[in-house]
Design an enzyme around this catalytic site. Structure first.
Site, short mmCIF file in Angstrom:
data_model
loop_
_atom_site.label_atom_id
_atom_site.label_comp_id
_atom_site.label_asym_id
_atom_site.label_seq_id
_atom_site.Cartn_x
_atom_site.Cartn_y
_atom_site.Cartn_z
N ASP A 131 -0.68 5.55 -6.04
CA ASP A 131 -0.34 5.57 -4.62
C ASP A 131 0.75 6.59 -4.32
O ASP A 131 1.45 7.06 -5.22
CB ASP A 131 0.13 4.15 -4.22
CG ASP A 131 -0.12 3.83 -2.75
OD1 ASP A 131 -0.43 4.75 -1.97
OD2 ASP A 131 0.01 2.64 -2.39
N ASP A 158 -6.01 2.58 4.71
CA ASP A 158 -5.38 1.26 4.74
C ASP A 158 -6.00 0.39 5.83
O ASP A 158 -5.69 -0.81 5.92
CB ASP A 158 -3.87 1.39 5.00
CG ASP A 158 -3.10 1.54 3.70
OD1 ASP A 158 -3.70 1.36 2.63
OD2 ASP A 158 -1.90 1.85 3.76
C1 DGJ Z 1 -0.41 1.63 0.45
C2 DGJ Z 1 -1.81 1.42 -0.05
O1 DGJ Z 1 -2.70 2.16 0.70
C3 DGJ Z 1 -2.12 -0.08 -0.01
O2 DGJ Z 1 -3.45 -0.29 -0.38
C4 DGJ Z 1 -1.18 -0.79 -0.92
O3 DGJ Z 1 -1.40 -0.38 -2.25
C5 DGJ Z 1 0.24 -0.49 -0.50
N1 DGJ Z 1 0.50 0.91 -0.40
C6 DGJ Z 1 1.22 -1.09 -1.49
O4 DGJ Z 1 2.51 -0.77 -1.19
#
Ligand code: DGJ
Length: 755
Positions: free
Chosen positions: A479, A549
């Site tokens: 991430d 997201d």
């Molecule tokens: C952003 C990601 O896109 C989410 O799926 C998740 O992993 C969060 N970060 C966790 O902080």
């Protein structure tokens, strides 16, 4: 695939599958002639450019020949300062402070295959016969600057890759202030531009607009390719549609600051260029040093946007994505992020795994919150050791508990970041991007580690290697949750500071190369708050990306449709989440959520222990269904049928295998219509001479059946009845979809060719 060169005429004719690309050396300048549908090779092609005197405001580099001005000559790699007033492809500052260079043709060579680009991700070949590369050499005799333009043509794809290699052989050093990967001059401006802007949780929404006089500039200045604009631009003839017409795509294999621009000049020619954003960029080249730009993948299609997308899909799926997992079907996963956020312990994770396993789910992914003292997003990034409060037995114990349920174990990390509240930051406060004496701007309470530094990358390699070796980890979600500010490196001298953003990318790419080589069994998925770095550069190392997201099924229709303009379904992570949805608070059925997620790399992201028995049974059927169709979705050809950006928002697409014997079709209707017309869904990509049996799913086929498509209860396992239809019938007449009941309705079915 072929490259024809006529040295007397200075004519270069590059043929990829179905397309031709031509240029000619005119007075030492490489002049662009043509790019489009494939032409037979003929020396008369050398007369395409019409040279004629314009006016004194377009000056002449060869005084005796007023017919030539660089201001009007269509070019391959235009320079600044000697009569071209359009956007140059590169800019330099020489040792004496002047900015004028004049690159002239100095030779060429041709080699089978495609070279690796040092330190950069790129499309590759596996056998030399797959491609041929032309190296076109240009030189500025006065300064000692040498530039090589690399062109690779492909036997099996209507694609050309271009990149540019700079070498300095003069004395002292020069400063490269701009270095585009490619520039190309189209002879007219009868085009529309299509591109993929967006925002966090609203990525890659398609925009199409007319090109007018002046410049269109798409860019990122955020230090990553960004949610806000994907590194992609297409020019389309105004009459080009999804299925027919000329389309030209430019996709940059890069994950940092980029620019893609189209400039329509006074005589209606259109200059397109794409590359690293010159904003806040420069690069010092001392004598004997070189600089390689990223690569742009240029695709021509006369079969509209769909044809262009399928070329990108095949090329990126098979010759950009790499590693052990490239050709494997991807596992169905359960991720705990939207199920628990930071609030979990090993028992809770085991309970979710216990509920997932009987459904047929194959992989558990432990998301954010397992390390340091991370109970919220205020702290601990950088402290990559287990939080024993939550995981008393550590990662190894938890992985074993998951493995014991018959599932693989995956882990989330965010290595490029550091929280000011962390042990790592206390030990190495100078390891983040920062300008001495100034505030360090935080985003989500975190700072960006300076990956332009070798010591930081080495530390990350060692730390992550230890984590990845500490348990049977077979999947990593990588991430990256903020953009760059105070882009300054404590390890760089004053003259090299504007190299920092690009050096960061080189550091990241090198780190990923090392990790993916050391851990070939790990399937890596990249993520940046969802799709903030969904680009070909990251896909080279990590064959899939968390698309967004936003997990709402309706929002996902637009996001996944827009993403598919360039990227294949095998690269898109897509999960079923809870309702009301956490991003937009919409309620959709589990069927609809499953059907949308099945058009990517399928998974769940909710607390399965809280699902009703009925929903668990439906989830088990969805998992079984996806296992049946996933090779079609992940490895088949995608045909977009209805766009969520047009009309009433109905969306449809389908996936067809290479020999056109199997297909999976998905139709989604956002809002019900009151007493509306009878609507049919016509299919694509089938063999018109084959018969197909509609094997399962729910659909209403005119004349043959009265099956009702009540979508709320529709499931894949309710077989349609096994009737067969001609491919021609399915593509010309189609299936009636207007019988679907209610809002947010979906319909999926499978077709299999019969004798
Ligand atoms: C952003 C990601 O896109 C989410 O799926 C998740 O992993 C969060 N970060 C966790 O902080």
């Amino acid at each position: 695939m072929n490259i024809h060169v006529d040295e007397t005429l200075g004519l270069f004719h590059l043929q990829s599958k179905d397309s031709s690309y031509l240029f000619q050396i005119i007075e030492g300048y490489p002049a662009h002639l043509y790019w489009g549908a494939q032409l037979n090779h003929d020396t008369s092609l050398a007369h395409i450019v019409e040279l004629r005197e314009r006016c004194s405001f377009s000056p002449n580099p060869v005084p005796a020949n007023r017919n030539i001005s660089l201001d009007t000559l269509p070019q391959e790699y235009p320079q600044y300062g000697t009569s071209d007033f359009r956007q140059p492809a590169y800019q330099v500052k020489l040792e004496d402070g002047s900015r004028i260079t004049e690159l002239k043709y100095s030779g060429y060579r041709i080699a089978m295959g495609k070279p690796k680009l040092t330190g950069l991700p790129a499309v590759y070949t596996e056998a030399d016969e797959e491609a041929t590369t032309l190296y076109l050499e240009l030189k500025d005799d006065y300064s000692g600057l040498k530039v090589t333009l690399l062109y690779t043509v492909f036997a099996n794809h209507s694609a050309i890759t271009r990149s540019t290699f700079f070498e300095y052989e003069g004395s002292g050093s020069i400063q490269l202030d701009e270095a585009m990967s490619a520039s190309i001059d189209f002879s007219d401006s009868q085009y529309e531009a299509l591109y993929l802007p967006g925002a966090w949780v609203r990525e890659r929404h398609i925009q199409r607009r007319e090109l007018g006089s002046g410049a269109l500039r798409l860019e990122s200045r955020r230090g990553s390719s960004s949610h806000q604009m994907n590194p992609f631009l297409a020019l389309l003839r105004p009459d080009a549609t999804e299925d027919v017409g000329d389309v030209y795509g430019f996709s940059l294999v890069y994950s940092g600051n980029f620019v893609a621009q189209a400039e329509v000049e006074q005589f209606g020619q259109t200059r397109v260029s794409i590359g690293i954003n010159p904003f806040d960029f420069s690069w010092q080249l001392a004598s004997g040093e070189s600089f390689q730009t990223p690569e742009v993948v240029m695709v021509y299609s006369d079969q509209g946007l769909g044809g262009m997308s399928r070329t990108y899909h095949r090329l990126y799926r098979t010759r950009l994505c790499s590693g052990n997992h490239r050709d494997e079907v991807r596992p169905i996963l359960i991720n705990n992020w939207e199920a628990t956020y930071f609030n979990f312990d090993a028992d809770k994770i085991e309970a979710i795994a216990e509920a997932a396993s009987p459904l047929g789910i194959e992989l558990f992914v432990l998301d954010d919150g397992w390390f340091g003292k991370r109970d919220n997003d205020d702290s601990s990034l950088g402290d990559w050791f287990e939080d024993r409060r939550k995981l008393p037995g550590g990662l190894a114990d938890l992985a074993k508990r998951v493995n014991d349920k018959g599932m693989q174990f995956g882990l989330w990390v965010e290595p490029e970041m550091v929280s000011p509240e962390s042990e790592l930051y206390r030990q190495h406060p100078d390891w983040c991007l920062h300008a001495e004496g100034r505030r360090r701007t935080e985003g989500r309470s975190q700072l960006v580690l300076d990956l332009s530094r070798k010591d930081v990358c080495d530390y990350l390699y060692d730390t992550l290697s230890a984590v990845f070796s500490s348990a049977p980890i077979t999947y990593v979600k990588w991430d990256m949750n903020r953009n760059m500010t105070e882009v300054t490196s404590a390890s760089a001298s004053r003259e090299h500071q504007k190299e920092t953003a690009h050096r960061y990318m080189l550091g990241l790419y090198d780190l990923l190369e090392r990790l993916t080589t050391s851990f070939p069994h790990i399937l890596f998925e990249s993520c940046s708050g969802g799709g903030g770095r969904f680009d070909p550069g990251m896909l080279y190392y990590m064959p899939q990306t968390w698309t967004s997201d936003d997990t709402d099924a309706i929002e996902r229709l637009a996001i996944q449709y827009g993403t598919s303009i360039v990227y294949p379904a095998s690269t898109m992570g897509a999960h079923v989440s809870n309702v009301p949805n956490h991003q937009v608070h919409r309620i959709t059925s589990l069927t609809m959520r499953g059907d949308v997620a099945m058009s990517g790399n399928f998974g769940y992201e909710l607390d399965l222990t809280a699902l009703s028995a009925e929903d668990q049974a439906l989830a088990a059927r969805q998992v079984a269904q996806y296992k049946e169709i996933r090779s079609l979705v992940q490895q088949g050809d995608m045909h977009r049928l209805l766009s969520p950006f047009e009309g009433r928002g109905s969306t449809a697409w389908m996936f067809v295998n290479e020999d056109q014997t199997e297909a999976f079709v998905a139709f989604f209707r956002v809002l019900a219509e009151a007493n509306g017309p009878i609507r049919r869904l016509t299919l694509k990509g089938l063999n018109p001479n084959k018969k197909y049996r509609l094997e399962s799913g729910v659909a209403h086929i005119p004349a043959d059946s009265t099956t009702d498509a009540g979508s709320e209860t529709a499931t894949f396992t309710e077989a349609f009845g096994g009737q067969s239809f001609g491919g021609d019938q399915l593509m010309r007449i189609g299936l009636v979809t207007s019988d679907l009941q209610g809002d947010f309705a979906s319909l999926t079915f499978r077709l299999r060719a019969v004798e």
